[in-house]
Scaffold this motif. Structure first.
Motif, PDB file in Angstrom:
ATOM      1  N   MET A   1       0.843  -1.187   0.000  1.00  0.00           N
ATOM      2  CA  MET A   1       0.000   0.000   0.000  1.00  0.00           C
ATOM      3  C   MET A   1       0.881   1.240   0.000  1.00  0.00           C
ATOM      4  O   MET A   1       1.847   1.331   0.729  1.00  0.00           O
ATOM      5  CB  MET A   1      -0.880   0.005   1.251  1.00  0.00           C
ATOM      6  N   LEU A   2       0.516   2.173  -0.869  1.00  0.00           N
ATOM      7  CA  LEU A   2       1.278   3.407  -1.011  1.00  0.00           C
ATOM      8  C   LEU A   2       1.380   4.132   0.340  1.00  0.00           C
ATOM      9  O   LEU A   2       0.427   4.169   1.102  1.00  0.00           O
ATOM     10  CB  LEU A   2       0.552   4.294  -2.024  1.00  0.00           C
ATOM     11  N   LEU A   3       2.571   4.674   0.606  1.00  0.00           N
ATOM     12  CA  LEU A   3       2.752   5.544   1.765  1.00  0.00           C
ATOM     13  C   LEU A   3       2.733   6.983   1.276  1.00  0.00           C
ATOM     14  O   LEU A   3       3.366   7.312   0.280  1.00  0.00           O
ATOM     15  CB  LEU A   3       4.112   5.278   2.419  1.00  0.00           C
TER      16      LEU A   3
ATOM     17  N   ASN B   1      -0.423   5.376   5.692  1.00  0.00           N
ATOM     18  CA  ASN B   1      -0.996   4.562   4.613  1.00  0.00           C
ATOM     19  C   ASN B   1      -1.938   5.419   3.773  1.00  0.00           C
ATOM     20  O   ASN B   1      -2.672   6.252   4.312  1.00  0.00           O
ATOM     21  CB  ASN B   1      -1.796   3.393   5.191  1.00  0.00           C
TER      22      ASN B   1
ATOM     23  N   ARG C   1      -7.858  10.986   1.115  1.00  0.00           N
ATOM     24  CA  ARG C   1      -8.764  11.006  -0.034  1.00  0.00           C
ATOM     25  C   ARG C   1      -8.058  11.727  -1.169  1.00  0.00           C
ATOM     26  O   ARG C   1      -7.456  12.775  -0.950  1.00  0.00           O
ATOM     27  CB  ARG C   1     -10.038  11.745   0.356  1.00  0.00           C
TER      28      ARG C   1
ATOM     29  N   SER D   1      -5.817  21.766 -10.109  1.00  0.00           N
ATOM     30  CA  SER D   1      -6.470  22.693 -11.019  1.00  0.00           C
ATOM     31  C   SER D   1      -7.142  23.704 -10.113  1.00  0.00           C
ATOM     32  O   SER D   1      -7.350  23.442  -8.936  1.00  0.00           O
ATOM     33  CB  SER D   1      -7.505  21.972 -11.886  1.00  0.00           C
TER      34      SER D   1
ATOM     35  N   TRP E   1      -4.000  16.941  -5.605  1.00  0.00           N
ATOM     36  CA  TRP E   1      -4.536  17.224  -4.275  1.00  0.00           C
ATOM     37  C   TRP E   1      -4.745  15.932  -3.497  1.00  0.00           C
ATOM     38  O   TRP E   1      -5.200  14.931  -4.051  1.00  0.00           O
ATOM     39  CB  TRP E   1      -5.897  17.918  -4.396  1.00  0.00           C
TER      40      TRP E   1
ATOM     41  N   HIS F   1      -6.203  14.760   0.601  1.00  0.00           N
ATOM     42  CA  HIS F   1      -6.817  15.228   1.854  1.00  0.00           C
ATOM     43  C   HIS F   1      -6.595  14.185   2.934  1.00  0.00           C
ATOM     44  O   HIS F   1      -6.916  13.014   2.747  1.00  0.00           O
ATOM     45  CB  HIS F   1      -8.327  15.435   1.639  1.00  0.00           C
TER      46      HIS F   1
ATOM     47  N   TRP G   1      -5.732  19.544   3.387  1.00  0.00           N
ATOM     48  CA  TRP G   1      -5.641  19.351   1.938  1.00  0.00           C
ATOM     49  C   TRP G   1      -4.236  19.798   1.533  1.00  0.00           C
ATOM     50  O   TRP G   1      -3.836  20.923   1.825  1.00  0.00           O
ATOM     51  CB  TRP G   1      -6.673  20.199   1.199  1.00  0.00           C
TER      52      TRP G   1
ATOM     53  N   THR H   1       4.825   5.000 -12.099  1.00  0.00           N
ATOM     54  CA  THR H   1       5.547   4.214 -11.090  1.00  0.00           C
ATOM     55  C   THR H   1       4.914   4.355  -9.711  1.00  0.00           C
ATOM     56  O   THR H   1       5.234   3.583  -8.811  1.00  0.00           O
ATOM     57  CB  THR H   1       6.996   4.692 -10.981  1.00  0.00           C
ATOM     58  N   ASN H   2       4.036   5.347  -9.538  1.00  0.00           N
ATOM     59  CA  ASN H   2       3.429   5.629  -8.243  1.00  0.00           C
ATOM     60  C   ASN H   2       4.443   6.215  -7.254  1.00  0.00           C
ATOM     61  O   ASN H   2       4.146   6.329  -6.078  1.00  0.00           O
ATOM     62  CB  ASN H   2       2.800   4.369  -7.646  1.00  0.00           C
ATOM     63  N   GLU H   3       5.600   6.563  -7.731  1.00  0.00           N
ATOM     64  CA  GLU H   3       6.603   7.145  -6.821  1.00  0.00           C
ATOM     65  C   GLU H   3       6.137   8.543  -6.401  1.00  0.00           C
ATOM     66  O   GLU H   3       5.764   9.369  -7.243  1.00  0.00           O
ATOM     67  CB  GLU H   3       7.956   7.236  -7.543  1.00  0.00           C
TER      68      GLU H   3
END
Lengths: 88, 977
Positions: free
Chosen positions: A1-3, A13, A18, A24, A55, A57, A65, A74-76
């Motif tokens: 799971m992305l940190l 996590n 959100r 924009s 963005w 949140h 936010w 890569t989700n980096e």
């Protein structure tokens, strides 16, 4: 799971956050826009395959936010930082 | 046929006790398999006990119902899947026997040994590869018959839908280093990492650490297996090391972003956050594809070694070893030393290529060795009776003239290894095919991910240990413990002699299985490729190879070779399929965890329960739906007085000079003229002009406003406001969420003023405190905010009080109302009351497409304001005119209440019904004694009061008429009393 690093709370996590979409901002004077320009603001996104500023949140945390620079392939997560309003 | 008596006395396959075995021979337990009783020792798996009793057939295959027996004995192939009690698809080779266990064979009809559905083999031309895309399609009307038959024939175990919900849970773990795999490599990596001070979690899918050292014999004379440290030494070091936590019987299912791992141990799911990972998951022994290669009695070499050394069970008495490496010779030596008749060693290599330390001993003992030979076919019908072998010519082709049959009851294949590197590839590791090794091995991994041992192609135990020690300290150094050892690279494995054969398939005439899970043959693979499914990913999806319980452990490497050959590609060009979690099957229960749905309760919750409330879930809240009779509750409010707990309402406090401008922007109506002490209703839209929420907002004092939102929208609106405040509209504004801090009750009904007057000194007279005003007052001694508003349509006061005093205030109100026969009322009564007033509920009467102009809220939209959220979109809708309108209706038959969600229809010229609208709310009104509701209709119907339209009911049509305005008290006089 992305940190994700919340600027207030540190590494958390991604399930604590959100996603708020790519950066924009609402047009300053919507009444001056044509229908096409307004629709462009509402629905059109760049959807880049590259680093993207977006963005987030911290909705089960501090409620901030903030902005993240994340590579969409890569989700980096390159960096996260609080939003500061700048007059342009 | 075996009788129960036979089964109980047959123990001839059990060897004499030996060191390292995991069974407790002092105790005997009993269990049944398909109704026949068998014995076992504690420590036995279902499969080891059955093998000890001479049972060879454990299951029937997925598609052709062919008999299947033990193949891998390591929990990776599908051949021993059985049903235990109500649990389907249990691997018999890993599940320990428990006393009284009821084990049944799966997918058999009528019985395991005489399965009539195995006749499907005769009709297998109707089930070619991808048959579910091609056959049983036409004629379409026969599909129910096909489906019924196929459902019966295909698949695995049976799910008992009456099985009670099991107990599952989840545990979160945090650590520096995770080691996956507890063989010599994994243990050594763990020890090195832990020595630096790093916290290490070591996961092992078997019941004990040790990996292949548990069942291979490190003899002095064997250069390949002699270890610098033996297993007991390694285990003792792990025991002494406080920084290592060991999890046995635990499978790591997947790697996810940022080193988040998922593992499962029985009914517990682990979610693990680590900083680095060492993958020491070993290798799967690769089966050989030849005629009848799925016959019970054809086993992998490592499977035989597990049975012999862990459980003291011999799976056969006369064995043919088919091999291409030293591992096959190890098995032969092992079995021969136990007195097994080794009928032949069939080695596809030249004699000069064989470097086994056992070669001389076995040859001297008279074991027949066939160099440059391979197996053509497993002979026998239900189990192995012999092996047909043949010589390979100079080009490596089969020389059929040399074919000969050997008698045996066990065929062991040791043809090579498929490194178990799924986790490394999930983490982003890259691999390459090594021609000289005939293995796909990792060449690079992302920072912090390391692969060691057989997974990296390293088989020699000494190399495994030194390589793993380096990786372990590097994994710790990556986290910040100790120094990096720069010499780590994926090379040591490549230096080893070849252990894996490229001859994955021996051409033949009978069925040869590539995929045991889904019954896919070599011929199916060729057909699929000929049909155009030539890429490895397409081939997988079309043939379903590697999509069964083995998840590719048995078949992926062989499929890649077959695919490469059929396409005339290299193995490297062919590539691999993408590794994805889970690496092994996992129960849905373990993934789901405990059945927990958190709910919020108000401070009055216990009072509600004590007074017979029927509770319902509304958003995250538990609220009283009613206290027995919702219609009577509604009548109490209309005639006397009622009290409802509306604490779940969103309650937001806004302070600062910037608030009026914000309210102008977020609400569709005007706010900058709202004077202190006044309350106004407002609607919020997004920029698409879609209704997000509604509620009231009060101007409390100079710079304080108090906003309420719908109960279910409270969190969303708080986030929504935070967004606008933090992204540029927040200057001079503080926003505080008081939803939990304040509780709220609505005291409603003609007697509500009289009741409230008993509890306060504040003047409540209509003149002093009129409709749509806010006042602060002490109620029963507690400082409260009172809002005079009227969702129910009666004179009413919303009492907002600090939550700590909520129960006191609630009880005081109930006490004060007793003389007026006050009734508590629930959500259902409130829904009736508001519907009688035609008040809409956002989310019930509106959806994600509803704008306020269409949803009968045009009066709350002020399009001549400079700007507000949604204005440009609403301007456009206003110019074009709405496409549907929300409007009230009454039924022609006053007792018929149409269900919410029903369609409103019109007859077309051809008699077909066209949907023109739908019902969003409907109730029987106890006040009006007739059915009423709200619905969406085209403007031409909706705009005519009294216009009739048709509702499609269950099986018939019903007439209704448009009703403009409130059904009850249309002029709102009762609100202003």
């Amino acid at each position: 799971m992305l940190l994700l690093t919340c600027p207030n709370c540190g590494d958390r996590n991604v399930s604590e956050f959100r996603f708020g979409g790519e950066l924009s901002s609402r047009p300053k004077d919507p009444s001056a826009l044509s229908d096409a320009e307004w629709a462009n603001y509402l629905y059109m996104r760049n959807n880049v395959m590259d680093a993207q500023t977006e963005w987030w949140h911290h909705n089960v945390g501090c409620g901030l936010w903030f902005l993240a620079e994340r590579h969409t392939r890569t989700n980096e997560v390159i960096k996260t930082y609080p939003y500061v309003k700048r007059e342009t | 046929m075996r009788t129960e008596q036979d089964a109980l006395t047959t123990t001839s396959n059990r060897l004499h006790p030996k060191q390292g075995e995991v069974i407790d021979r002092s105790t005997t337990i009993r269990f049944t398999f398909d109704g026949v009783e068998y014995t076992a020792h504690p420590g036995d798996t279902v499969a080891s006990a059955l093998t000890a009793a001479g049972v060879k057939v454990l299951s029937r295959s997925f598609k052709y119902h062919r008999p299947r027996g033990l193949l891998c004995c390591s929990g990776h192939c599908p051949n021993c899947l059985v049903q235990i009690g109500d649990e389907p698809n249990v691997r018999a080779c890993t599940r320990p026997v428990e006393p009284g266990m009821e084990v049944r064979a799966q997918n058999v009809w009528p019985s395991l040994n005489r399965d009539l559905l195995s006749l499907t083999q005769l009709g297998s031309r109707f089930m070619p590869v991808g048959f579910y895309y091609k056959t049983f399609i036409r004629p379409q009307k026969l599909w129910p018959l096909y489906e019924h038959t196929l459902r019966h024939a295909a698949g695995l175990g049976e799910v008992d839908i009456d099985t009670p919900l099991g107990e599952f849970d989840k545990q979160y773990l945090h650590t520096d280093v995770v080691i996956v795999g507890g063989g010599p490599a994994g243990i050594s990596a763990a020890l090195s990492a832990a020595e630096t001070g790093a916290q290490v979690l070591l996961f092992e899918e078997n019941p004990a650490l040790g990996g292949h050292l548990r069942f291979t014999v490190p003899l002095e004379s064997s250069s390949t297996t002699k270890a610098s440290k033996d297993l007991p030494e390694l285990l003792e070091a792990v025991d002494r090391q406080p920084n290592i936590t060991v999890f046995t019987d635990t499978s790591v299912l997947g790697w996810y972003q940022d080193n988040w791992l998922c593992a499962v141990k029985g009914a517990r799911l682990f979610k693990i956050r680590t900083k680095s990972v060492v993958v020491a998951t070993g290798a799967y022994e690769t089966p050989l594809i030849f005629d009848n290669n799925d016959l019970p009695g054809v086993m992998l070499g490592s499977a035989v070694q597990r049975l012999v050394h862990l459980f003291g069970v011999l799976p056969g008495g006369q064995v043919v070893i088919v091999t291409a490496n030293e591992d096959g010779w190890d098995v032969a030596a092992d079995l021969q030393s136990l007195g097994v008749n080794v009928a032949a060693i069939v080695d596809e290599r030249e004699p000069s290529a064989c470097a086994s330390p056992y070669r001389e001993g076995l040859t001297n003992a008279g074991v027949p060795v066939f160099y440059r030979h391979t197996i053509l076919e497993a002979l026998g019908s239900n189990e192995v009776r012999g092996a047909k072998i043949a010589r390979l010519d100079g080009q490596g082709e089969i020389s059929l003239a040399t074919a000969q049959s050997l008698q045996c009851d066990l065929i062991v294949t040791s043809m090579g290894w498929t490194p178990a590197t799924e986790l490394a590839y999930m983490a982003g590791g890259k691999s390459e095919y090594h021609e000289d090794r005939a293995e796909i091995l990792p060449v690079s991994t992302p920072p912090g991910i390391y692969v060691v041992g057989r997974a990296a192609g390293t088989h020699a135990v000494n190399s495994q240990i030194s390589e793993a020690q380096r990786a372990g300290s590097n994994a710790a150094a990556f986290v910040g413990f100790g120094e990096f050892d720069e010499s780590t690279a994926y090379s040591s494995g490549v230096l080893e002699p070849r252990r894996t054969s490229e001859r994955v398939c021996v051409p033949g005439k009978k069925k040869q299985f590539v995929c045991y899970c889904e019954d896919v043959t070599d011929e199916d693979v060729e057909t699929a490729i000929a049909e155009g499914y030539d890429s490895i990913e397409l081939l997988k999806r079309y043939s379903t190879i590697s999509m069964g319980p083995c998840q590719g452990a048995m078949c992926s490497m062989n499929t890649i070779h077959l695919c490469a050959r059929a396409n005339d590609w290299t193995v490297q060009e062919t590539g691999t399929t993408t590794a994805r979690p889970p690496t092994t099957p996992v129960t849905l229960g373990a993934l789901a965890g405990q059945n927990m749905e958190p709910v919020q309760t108000t401070p009055i919750h216990q009072w509600h329960l004590d007074h017979g409330a029927d509770m319902m879930v509304a958003g995250l809240w538990l609220r009283p739906n009613h206290y027995g009779d919702p219609a009577a509750e509604a009548t109490s409010v209309r005639e006397r007085v009622g009290l409802i707990d509306v604490s779940p309402l969103g309650k937001l406090q806004l302070t600062g000079p910037g608030v009026p401008e914000l309210l102008e922007r977020i609400y569709t109506n005007q706010w900058d003229n709202l004077r202190v002490g006044r309350v106004r209703y407002g609607v919020m839209c997004n920029d698409e002009g879609v209704v997000l929420n509604d509620g009231v907002c009060a101007h409390v004092n100079d710079e304080t406003w108090y906003m309420t939102t719908t109960s279910t929208g409270a969190t969303t609106i708080f986030e929504w406001l935070q967004w606008w405040l933090q992204s540029g509209w927040g200057e001079g504004i503080h926003l505080t969420d008081l939803t939990d801090t304040y509780s709220a009750f609505n005291l409603a009904g003609p007697q509500s003023r009289t009741v409230l007057e008993k509890l306060t000194e504040r003047n409540l007279a209509n003149k002093a405190f009129p409709y749509m005003r806010l006042r602060s007052a002490k109620i029963a001694g507690v400082s409260c905010r009172l809002l005079r508003i009227g969702f129910t349509g009666e004179l009413s006061y919303e009492v907002h009080c600090p939550s700590g005093y909520a129960l006191h205030v609630w009880e005081a109100l109930m006490d004060a109302g007793r003389e007026f026969d006050i009734a508590p009322f629930g959500v259902e009564a409130q829904r009736i009351l508001r519907l009688e007033k035609a008040h809409i509920i956002v989310g019930q009467d509106t959806d994600a497409m509803s704008d306020p102009l269409s949803a009968n809220m045009a009066w709350a939209v002020k399009l001549d304001k400079p700007d507000f959220l949604g204005k440009p979109s609403l301007m456009r809708i206003s110019a074009e005119g709405p496409k549907q309108l929300l409007v009230g209706f009454k039924m022609v038959e006053p007792n018929v209440v149409p269900d919410e969600g029903l369609q409103i229809v019109e007859s077309e010229a051809d008699g077909q019904l066209k949907i023109v609208g739908w019902i969003t709310s409907s109730r029987f009104s106890p006040t009006l004694e007739e059915a009423i509701g709200l619905c969406w209709l085209p403007p031409d119907i909706a705009s005519q009061n009294g216009a009739s339209f048709t509702i499609r009911m269950d099986g018939h049509l019903a007439e209704a008429r448009v009703h403009h305005g409130a059904f009850y008290d249309p002029d709102g006089e009762r609100l202003r009393m």
